[in-house]
Design a protein around this motif. Structure first.
Motif, PDB file in Angstrom:
ATOM      1  N   SER A  98       1.193 -10.788  11.258  1.00  0.00           N
ATOM      2  CA  SER A  98       0.646 -12.115  11.002  1.00  0.00           C
ATOM      3  C   SER A  98      -0.547 -11.969  10.080  1.00  0.00           C
ATOM      4  CB  SER A  98       0.253 -12.797  12.300  1.00  0.00           C
ATOM      5  OG  SER A  98      -0.599 -11.949  13.026  1.00  0.00           O
ATOM      6  N   PHE A  99      -0.906 -13.047   9.412  1.00  0.00           N
ATOM      7  CA  PHE A  99      -2.121 -13.021   8.608  1.00  0.00           C
ATOM      8  C   PHE A  99      -2.967 -14.256   8.877  1.00  0.00           C
ATOM      9  CE2 PHE A  99      -0.549 -15.922   5.298  1.00  0.00           C
ATOM     10  CZ  PHE A  99       0.825 -15.727   5.361  1.00  0.00           C
ATOM     11  N   LEU A 100      -4.258 -14.058   8.702  1.00  0.00           N
ATOM     12  CA  LEU A 100      -5.237 -15.091   9.025  1.00  0.00           C
ATOM     13  C   LEU A 100      -6.251 -15.169   7.900  1.00  0.00           C
ATOM     14  CD1 LEU A 100      -6.127 -14.289  12.727  1.00  0.00           C
ATOM     15  CD2 LEU A 100      -5.118 -16.413  11.877  1.00  0.00           C
ATOM     16  N   GLY A 101      -6.891 -16.302   7.762  1.00  0.00           N
ATOM     17  CA  GLY A 101      -7.906 -16.472   6.727  1.00  0.00           C
ATOM     18  C   GLY A 101      -7.833 -17.894   6.238  1.00  0.00           C
ATOM     19  N   HIS A 102      -8.000 -18.098   4.904  1.00  0.00           N
ATOM     20  CA  HIS A 102      -7.843 -19.441   4.354  1.00  0.00           C
ATOM     21  C   HIS A 102      -6.445 -19.974   4.637  1.00  0.00           C
ATOM     22  CE1 HIS A 102     -11.204 -18.323   1.428  1.00  0.00           C
ATOM     23  NE2 HIS A 102     -11.673 -19.270   2.208  1.00  0.00           N
ATOM     24  N   ILE A 103      -5.478 -19.081   4.518  1.00  0.00           N
ATOM     25  CA  ILE A 103      -4.125 -19.466   4.901  1.00  0.00           C
ATOM     26  C   ILE A 103      -3.619 -18.516   5.972  1.00  0.00           C
ATOM     27  CG2 ILE A 103      -3.262 -20.709   2.865  1.00  0.00           C
ATOM     28  CD1 ILE A 103      -2.103 -18.021   1.893  1.00  0.00           C
ATOM     29  N   GLY A 104      -2.851 -19.078   6.885  1.00  0.00           N
ATOM     30  CA  GLY A 104      -2.312 -18.268   7.958  1.00  0.00           C
ATOM     31  C   GLY A 104      -0.797 -18.341   7.949  1.00  0.00           C
ATOM     32  N   ASN A 115      -8.358 -16.158   0.865  1.00  0.00           N
ATOM     33  CA  ASN A 115      -8.583 -14.961   1.648  1.00  0.00           C
ATOM     34  C   ASN A 115      -7.532 -14.911   2.766  1.00  0.00           C
ATOM     35  OD1 ASN A 115      -9.784 -12.856   3.104  1.00  0.00           O
ATOM     36  ND2 ASN A 115     -11.064 -14.324   4.232  1.00  0.00           N
ATOM     37  N   ALA A 116      -6.857 -13.780   2.880  1.00  0.00           N
ATOM     38  CA  ALA A 116      -5.886 -13.630   3.967  1.00  0.00           C
ATOM     39  C   ALA A 116      -5.886 -12.189   4.457  1.00  0.00           C
ATOM     40  CB  ALA A 116      -4.497 -14.032   3.490  1.00  0.00           C
ATOM     41  N   LYS A 117      -6.135 -12.026   5.723  1.00  0.00           N
ATOM     42  CA  LYS A 117      -6.160 -10.679   6.316  1.00  0.00           C
ATOM     43  C   LYS A 117      -4.875 -10.441   7.097  1.00  0.00           C
ATOM     44  CE  LYS A 117     -10.552  -8.464   6.641  1.00  0.00           C
ATOM     45  NZ  LYS A 117     -10.655  -8.671   5.211  1.00  0.00           N
ATOM     46  N   ALA A 173       4.417  -5.456   2.222  1.00  0.00           N
ATOM     47  CA  ALA A 173       3.854  -6.745   2.631  1.00  0.00           C
ATOM     48  C   ALA A 173       2.390  -6.843   2.211  1.00  0.00           C
ATOM     49  CB  ALA A 173       3.997  -6.922   4.142  1.00  0.00           C
ATOM     50  N   GLY A 174       1.657  -5.743   2.360  1.00  0.00           N
ATOM     51  CA  GLY A 174       0.241  -5.742   2.010  1.00  0.00           C
ATOM     52  C   GLY A 174       0.022  -6.062   0.542  1.00  0.00           C
ATOM     53  N   ALA A 175       0.771  -5.372  -0.330  1.00  0.00           N
ATOM     54  CA  ALA A 175       0.603  -5.597  -1.770  1.00  0.00           C
ATOM     55  C   ALA A 175       1.063  -6.998  -2.161  1.00  0.00           C
ATOM     56  CB  ALA A 175       1.358  -4.539  -2.566  1.00  0.00           C
ATOM     57  N   CYS A 176       2.158  -7.459  -1.566  1.00  0.00           N
ATOM     58  CA  CYS A 176       2.662  -8.813  -1.847  1.00  0.00           C
ATOM     59  C   CYS A 176       1.613  -9.856  -1.500  1.00  0.00           C
ATOM     60  CB  CYS A 176       3.892  -9.132  -1.000  1.00  0.00           C
ATOM     61  SG  CYS A 176       5.429  -8.715  -1.778  1.00  0.00           S
ATOM     62  N   LEU A 177       1.124  -9.776  -0.273  1.00  0.00           N
ATOM     63  CA  LEU A 177       0.221 -10.815   0.213  1.00  0.00           C
ATOM     64  C   LEU A 177      -1.140 -10.751  -0.480  1.00  0.00           C
ATOM     65  CD1 LEU A 177       0.162 -13.111   2.373  1.00  0.00           C
ATOM     66  CD2 LEU A 177      -1.217 -11.545   3.731  1.00  0.00           C
ATOM     67  N   SER A 178      -1.672  -9.533  -0.683  1.00  0.00           N
ATOM     68  CA  SER A 178      -3.011  -9.452  -1.269  1.00  0.00           C
ATOM     69  C   SER A 178      -2.972  -9.914  -2.728  1.00  0.00           C
ATOM     70  CB  SER A 178      -3.583  -8.042  -1.141  1.00  0.00           C
ATOM     71  OG  SER A 178      -2.892  -7.154  -1.971  1.00  0.00           O
ATOM     72  N   GLY A 179      -1.913  -9.536  -3.454  1.00  0.00           N
ATOM     73  CA  GLY A 179      -1.802  -9.974  -4.844  1.00  0.00           C
ATOM     74  C   GLY A 179      -1.723 -11.483  -4.927  1.00  0.00           C
ATOM     75  N   PHE A 180      -0.969 -12.039  -4.040  1.00  0.00           N
ATOM     76  CA  PHE A 180      -0.734 -13.463  -3.991  1.00  0.00           C
ATOM     77  C   PHE A 180      -2.022 -14.239  -3.667  1.00  0.00           C
ATOM     78  CE2 PHE A 180       0.866 -17.094  -1.472  1.00  0.00           C
ATOM     79  CZ  PHE A 180       1.625 -17.688  -2.456  1.00  0.00           C
ATOM     80  N   ALA A 181      -2.697 -13.808  -2.603  1.00  0.00           N
ATOM     81  CA  ALA A 181      -3.917 -14.490  -2.163  1.00  0.00           C
ATOM     82  C   ALA A 181      -5.023 -14.355  -3.216  1.00  0.00           C
ATOM     83  CB  ALA A 181      -4.375 -13.915  -0.822  1.00  0.00           C
ATOM     84  N   GLU A 182      -5.133 -13.170  -3.776  1.00  0.00           N
ATOM     85  CA  GLU A 182      -6.186 -12.901  -4.761  1.00  0.00           C
ATOM     86  C   GLU A 182      -6.065 -13.827  -5.973  1.00  0.00           C
ATOM     87  OE1 GLU A 182      -6.598  -9.396  -7.854  1.00  0.00           O
ATOM     88  OE2 GLU A 182      -6.461  -8.634  -5.808  1.00  0.00           O
TER      89      GLU A 182
END
Lengths: 121, 191
Positions: free
Chosen positions: B66-72, B128-130, B114-123
Motif C-alpha cells: 500500500s502507499f500513503l501520502g498525498h495520494i493513497g 508525495n507517496a510512501k 513498483a517502487g520505481a513506477c510509483l516514485s517516478g509517477f508521484a515525483e
C-alpha cells in the motif's frame, strides 16, 4: 531563415514539453508528428533539419525512423528524447547515428546544452 | 474511463506512466543485465468484479503494497511463475530456487518495479507517496478478496524479459479520493 524542426512524439503533452523547452531565441519552423511515418514524411518534405524523436510510437517506432534515416544517409540531426532509458536502447540509438539520447522528462537546460554542442544555437 | 478523464488528461497520465515505467525497466535491466521490453500503459476504470477476476490466474505470483501520502492506494505486482529461475540466475541466486529464496526474489523484484513506477509517477506530479514493503499473497486461499473501494482507476504496465520468458505487471490502484487529487495535479501540469 528559420530552421525546419520536427517534433515526433505520440503524446501531445510530450510534444508540448519539447516546444516549451526550446530556447526562445532559436528561430525555428516547427512541424509536429504523431508517429514514425509522419516523422519520415516531414523529413522527406524538408521539414526536419533537426528531428526530436520519441522511441515508443505507433505505426513506426523511433528505432524504425532511425534505421531508415541511417540507410538513406539522411543529414537530419536526430535528438532522441525517450522514456526507455535502458543501456540497450541507448546502444541501439547510438549505433543508428542519433546525435544525442536525452531522458524524459525533458530538462530545458539539457536541451539547450545539446543544441549548443551541435552548433545550432 | 471516458467520463472520468478528458483526452488530454488521459494522454498526460499515459505519458507520465511511460516515463516512470521506463525508469522501472531500467532499474530491472541493470539488475539482471538483460533487456526489458515495455508495453504501452493501460489506464482503465475497474469494478471489484474485474479486480477479483484478475486475481484468479494460477500461473502467477502476487504481491501487494500500500502507499500513503498525498495520494493513497495499493500497488499489485503480478509476476509470472515461468522464468523465475532464469531471473534468479541472472541475479546470482542459487537455482533451482527453494521456497524461501523464491519469495525473497519475488519481493525484491516487486519492490524494484513498483517502487520505481510509483516514485517516478508521484515525483512528476509533485505528489508525495510512501510505499510500504511488499508482501506475497495468495488470493486463491482467501474466501473473499479484500477490495475496499467501490470503483477505482487502475494503471497497468507490463514488463517482459524475453531472454528469460518472464513477465510482470504492475497495477496501481487508486480510490476515488486519490483519483480526485490525481486529476487536480494533472490539470496543474497541463496549464
Amino acid at each position: 531563415m528559420p530552421i525546419p524542426v520536427t517534433i515526433a512524439d505520440d503524446s501531445l503533452m510530450s510534444r508540448k514539453a519539447v516546444r516549451r523547452a526550446l530556447p526562445p531565441e532559436w528561430d525555428v519552423d516547427i512541424t509536429e508528428a504523431c508517429n514514425g511515418k509522419e516523422a519520415l514524411l516531414a523529413v522527406e518534405s524538408g521539414k526536419a533539419e533537426v528531428l526530436f524523436l520519441d522511441l515508443t510510437m505507433p505505426e513506426l517506432d523511433g528505432f524504425g525512423v532511425l534505421q531508415y534515416l541511417h540507410e538513406h544517409h539522411a543529414k537530419t540531426v536526430v535528438i532522441v528524447i525517450s522514456a526507455d532509458i535502458q543501456p540497450e536502447a541507448k546502444r541501439l540509438v547510438d549505433a543508428l547515428g542519433a546525435f544525442r539520447f536525452l531522458h524524459k522528462p525533458l530538462q530545458a537546460q539539457q536541451l539547450r546544452e545539446t543544441l549548443f554542442e551541435v552548433g545550432l544555437i | 474511463m471516458k467520463t472520468l478523464l478528458s483526452e488530454q488528461q488521459r494522454d498526460a497520465l499515459q505519458e507520465l506512466m511511460n516515463i516512470s515505467m521506463g525508469r522501472a525497466a531500467n532499474a530491472l535491466a541493470r539488475l539482471i543485465g538483460a533487456k526489458v521490453t515495455l508495453s504501452i500503459p493501460r489506464i482503465v476504470a475497474v469494478t471489484p468484479q474485474h479486480f477479483a477476476q484478475m486475481l484468479k490466474d494460477k500461473d502467477v505470483w502476487y504481491t501487494r503494497q500500500s502507499f500513503l501520502g498525498h495520494i493513497g492506494g495499493e500497488v499489485l505486482t503480478v509476476l509470472s511463475k515461468t522464468g523465475c529461475d532464469s531471473i534468479g540466475e541472472l541475479m546470482d541466486y542459487e537455482v533451482p530456487l527453494d521456497n524461501e529464496t523464491l519469495s525473497e526474489l519475488l519481493l525484491e523484484l516487486a519492490n524494484i518495479l513498483a517502487g520505481a513506477c510509483l516514485s517516478g509517477f508521484a515525483e512528476q506530479l509533485g505528489l508525495n507517496a510512501k510505499l510500504s514493503m511488499p508482501t506475497l499473497f495468495f488470493p486463491q486461499n482467501q474466501q473473499v478478496v479484500q477490495v475496499h473501494w467501490a470503483s477505482t482507476l487502475m494503471m497497468e504496465v507490463e514488463f517482459k524479459v524475453e531472454a528469460s520468458q518472464f513477465d510482470s505487471r504492475v497495477v496501481i490502484c487508486l480510490d476515488e479520493i486519490a483519483v480526485g487529487i490525481l486529476l487536480q495535479a494533472l490539470n496543474r501540469l497541463l496549464e
